[in-house]
Design an enzyme around this catalytic site. Sequence first.
Site, PDB file in Angstrom:
ATOM      1  N   SER A   1     -70.537 -55.902  70.980  1.00 22.73           N
ATOM      2  CA  SER A   1     -70.780 -55.271  72.272  1.00 22.73           C
ATOM      3  C   SER A   1     -71.033 -56.284  73.382  1.00 22.73           C
ATOM      4  CB  SER A   1     -71.966 -54.306  72.170  1.00 22.73           C
ATOM      5  OG  SER A   1     -71.686 -53.253  71.270  1.00 22.73           O
TER       6      SER A   1
ATOM      7  N   HIS B   1     -75.927 -55.721  74.741  1.00 19.21           N
ATOM      8  CA  HIS B   1     -75.094 -54.996  75.695  1.00 19.21           C
ATOM      9  C   HIS B   1     -75.393 -55.448  77.124  1.00 19.21           C
ATOM     10  CE1 HIS B   1     -75.346 -52.511  72.082  1.00 19.21           C
ATOM     11  NE2 HIS B   1     -74.297 -51.807  72.494  1.00 19.21           N
TER      12      HIS B   1
END
Length: 373
Positions: A247, A312
């Site tokens: 991610s 993220h």
Amino acid sequence: MDRSSLLQLIQEQQLDPENTGFIGADTFAGLVHSHELPLDPAKLDMLVALAQSNERGQVCYQELVDLISSKRSSSFKRAIANGQRALPRDGLLDEPGLGVYKRFVRYVAYEILPCEVDRRWYFYRHRSCPPPVFMASVTLAQIIVFLCYGARLNKWVLQTYHPEYMKSPLVYHPGYRARAWRFLTYMFMHVGLEQLGFNALLQLMIGVPLEMVHGLLRISLLYLAGVLAGSLTVSITDMRAPVVGGSGGVYALCSAHLANVVMNWAGMRCPYKLLRMVLALVCMSSEVGRAVWLRFSPPLPASGPQPSFMAHLAGAVVGVSMGLTILRSYEERLQDQCGWWVVLLAYGTFLLFAIFWNIFAYDLLGAHIPPPP
């Protein structure tokens, strides 16, 4: 035509007898037609546009050589952009008789680039070799690793709850910080089928077009910088948590592309750009929300902390800073951009801080790390 033959022809014809460094565009065009030189008509169009940006209707000799040899400097781009007239042909959308692959290349040009000159330059000089192998290879490797562990553990969702999952030599675990390769290889491991599917889809839909336009080196640098920043950020902000999934790199690509679209909103011609941006933001926010939920409210009892969501956010920061600088420097050397050196210095400072943090901070702060599996 290569550079040496062009130089010889210009010298023989004495097109620049006073060595001014400039050549009349009409004179050169006449030379092309009289000698039937195999010059791409698209390059002739750009030559005319370049001449129109000069008050005397002349072309810089070096710019001419760069154009013939399919190289373009930032000064060429500025000359076209500052010219009083655009390229004489219509836009790429009016090009007739294109095959399937060339239509896809045109779609990529309008998807990624905000300027018609850039889009036409990319369209006419694009070659299918080398293909965008980096993003495709990373995605394929992630799928293979997931299938291997899924078959081995007989578990396809919430794999991190399996007691054998964290024993993988690819997962980043705070207890194994000395094994430096784990700060990158965690990108091949995923929580489950839903995380893999989300990352693989975005890598192929956004990463492949970006790699086609900006090249393997720039996009791989951006992706790996996001991955590395993700694990290092987790080691600083969520010291007990492991990390899995790509991610960090995915969010670096997506945030860079979205930021580029916003910064060049008027010039972007990708269809339904507002709707697509809203959907992308909703999907990315949902993925972050799912990661936060798994980190703090795990649905199943687990032997240790679940993977962190900070990767993220770190990837998004890398994308907006480093990625936006890369995407805005199409066909220009990064080392000539002042912003690039500022971003690179900031990223290098972060890396040094994170390295020293991992060496000293855990012991100084007495961080309670869950025992490695």
